[in-house]
Design an enzyme around this catalytic site. Structure first.
Site, PDB file in Angstrom:
ATOM      1  N   GLY A 244      84.323  37.280 -12.443  1.00 18.73           N
ATOM      2  CA  GLY A 244      83.876  38.934 -11.185  1.00 18.73           C
ATOM      3  C   GLY A 244      83.351  37.411  -9.801  1.00 18.73           C
ATOM      4  O   GLY A 244      83.601  38.765  -8.864  1.00 18.73           O
ATOM      5  N   ARG A 289      89.105  33.535 -11.023  1.00 18.67           N
ATOM      6  CA  ARG A 289      89.788  33.506  -9.547  1.00 18.67           C
ATOM      7  C   ARG A 289      88.361  32.279  -8.779  1.00 18.67           C
ATOM      8  O   ARG A 289      88.909  31.711  -7.977  1.00 18.67           O
ATOM      9  CB  ARG A 289      89.045  34.725  -9.325  1.00 18.67           C
ATOM     10  N   CYS A 355     114.095  42.468  -1.120  1.00 18.99           N
ATOM     11  CA  CYS A 355     115.143  43.582  -0.601  1.00 18.99           C
ATOM     12  C   CYS A 355     114.012  45.105  -0.519  1.00 18.99           C
ATOM     13  O   CYS A 355     114.035  45.925  -0.955  1.00 18.99           O
ATOM     14  CB  CYS A 355     116.107  44.072  -0.836  1.00 18.99           C
ATOM     15  N   GLU A 356     112.466  44.386   0.474  1.00 20.53           N
ATOM     16  CA  GLU A 356     111.507  45.605  -0.303  1.00 20.53           C
ATOM     17  C   GLU A 356     111.023  44.941   1.225  1.00 20.53           C
ATOM     18  O   GLU A 356     110.903  43.927   1.059  1.00 20.53           O
ATOM     19  CB  GLU A 356     110.553  45.159  -1.312  1.00 20.53           C
ATOM     20  N   TYR A 383      95.713  34.316  -9.817  1.00 18.00           N
ATOM     21  CA  TYR A 383      96.255  35.577  -9.674  1.00 18.00           C
ATOM     22  C   TYR A 383      97.805  35.294  -8.803  1.00 18.00           C
ATOM     23  O   TYR A 383      97.908  36.544  -8.445  1.00 18.00           O
ATOM     24  CB  TYR A 383      96.003  37.019  -9.845  1.00 18.00           C
TER      25      TYR A 383
END
Ligand code: LLP
Length: 427
Positions: A244, A289, A355-356, A383
């Site tokens: 975390g 992370r 295409c978004e 990530y």
């Protein structure tokens, strides 16, 4: 200090200019720094050695979901890491990277029977169990195999991690863990099962935490439970506080790992001395992370500069399929020009070819760039690649590990034909 620095106006990864990596391996490519990964792991290891020097008193289980490249798992295994996994696939990865099964803990709310069988057959250290039905399933599967399963219950301490709602996991309304108020009763059930050995307690309250106060509050709640369990004759041998700790994406100043661990061990020591005559308890961590996030970037090439009616767009060859975090969490990643130009900067949205409308990597960034230039999307080591997809039949990026002057291609770029190789025509 970041492993990515400018020398003569050219951004380098350790001692290698990023232009060389693009020439050799193409773009988009994830670039990781070995020395940064080792240094980040060492911050945990050093604090553990300092505050809990007894052999086997701590285990730092790298959270494989944050970056599961085999070379990175291998490197961390060589540094002494254990591994926090959430699937049978991650278990096989860790083993393929030379990781030791007796240093693996298995988290996750939905473990299947097959995954349990696989993990039991390798005799992993512990299952972090998240529900009563999971306990019963694990007991049955272990019984069928003639094995015993070591378990820890993931307790939901109901503390607010004060982070993005999608990555906050310790509140009552989250799907994770066993509610604090149900934990005692669940432990009683576990302790009575024939093929289960209760060994630990764990929690993970969320990710990208900048302050350690919620983590320390969670520890208070867990040690309260450990004492109540002891009164009932259920002995807890390890305390797993999850991962975390956050990183700097946009100037955030997360708590230093050393300072957090110092406060954590002080709390645990005070409690052990007062309540249990100092008998040690093994402490586990599940960081992801904070080990790899700032140790990686995504290298991409500018394809087009497009003046829109309301905005300017820099269309690059990386996209949401490569780095999902901006589209999914509106996450902010730094963008740096690989070659510094003297020209005045223009404000661009950095977007991919998918295409978004959600396919953007960064918004409103002042950049001095031309088509063909390289950009580095920073803090992408966690990530990033693990959440990549093949949307738009885009092969996933290559991954390169930099060690000083040396480049290791640790995953080659996927070729288009590989993307549909598992499919078949009908008839
Ligand atoms: N342990 C458990 C049980 C977890 O669920 C996680 C992360 C970790 C450890 C590692 O947490 P870390 O040290 O990396 O914060 N995809 C999101 C992050 C999801 C985190 C999920 N669980 C993102 O890109 O921000």
């Amino acid at each position: 200090m970041s492993p990515f620095q400018y020398h003569s106006h050219l951004l380098h990864a350790e001692s290698v200019p990023l232009t060389r990596i693009a020439e050799q391996f193409g773009t988009p490519t994830y670039v990781y720094s070995k020395s940064a990964i080792v240094a980040n792991f060492e911050a945990y290891a050093k604090a553990c050695r300092k505050h809990a020097p007894q052999a086997d008193a701590t285990l730092i289980c790298f959270s494989v979901k944050s970056n599961s490249n085999l070379a990175i798992l291998q490197l961390l295994g060589q540094c002494g890491a254990g591994f926090d996994i959430v699937s049978g696939g991650e278990l096989l990865r860790v083993l393929a990277a030379g990781g030791a099964a007796d240093r693996i803990i298995f988290s996750g709310v939905g473990k299947t029977r097959d995954e349990m069988r696989l993990a039991l057959s390798h005799d992993i250290l512990c299952f972090n169990v998240e529900s009563i039905p999971e306990l019963h399933r694990l007991d049955a599967v272990a019984g069928e195999l003639g094995k015993r399963a070591r378990i820890s219950l993931r307790v939901n301490p109901n503390v607010d991690a004060k982070t993005h709602p999608y990555i906050s996991t310790g509140l009552k309304e989250n799907k994770f863990g066993v509610a604090f108020d149900d934990a005692l009763a669940t432990y009683r059930i576990a302790a009575a099962l024939a093929n289960i050995d209760v060994t630990g307690i764990d929690c993970h309250i969320g990710s990208q935490l900048l302050d350690d106060a919620p983590l320390l509050e969670a520890v208070d709640r867990l040690i309260e439970l450990i004492d109540r369990l002891a009164e009932e004759g259920i002995d807890i041998h390890h305390l797993d506080i999850g991962g975390g700790i956050g990183i700097n994406y946009e100037g955030e100043e997360p708590v230093a790992v050393g300072a957090y661990l110092e406060r954590l061990f002080a709390k645990i020591d005070t409690w052990r001395t007062a309540r249990h005559g100092g008998t040690p308890i093994k402490v586990l961590f599940e960081p992801g992370r904070s080990i790899v996030g700032n140790a990686g970037l995504l290298l991409t090439e500018v394809q087009y500069l497009k003046d829109g009616a309301a905005k300017n767009f820099a269309v690059v060859d990386a996209a949401m399929n490569d780095l999902m975090r901006p589209a999914m969490y509106q996450a902010w990643h730094g963008v740096q020009e690989v070659q510094k130009r003297p020209n005045a900067a223009v404000t661009y949205d950095v977007v991919g070819p998918v295409c978004e409308s959600g396919d953007w990597l960064a918004r409103e960034r002042a950049l001095s760039i031309a088509p063909g230039d390289l950009l580095a999307i920073m803090s992408a080591g966690a990530y990033g690649m693990t959440m990549a997809s093949n949307y738009n039949t885009r092969g996933r990026a290559a991954e390169v590990l930099v060690d000083g002057q040396t480049l290791h291609l640790v995953r080659r770029r996927e070729a288009a034909a590989e993307l549909f190789a598992l499919e078949s025509l009908v008839g």
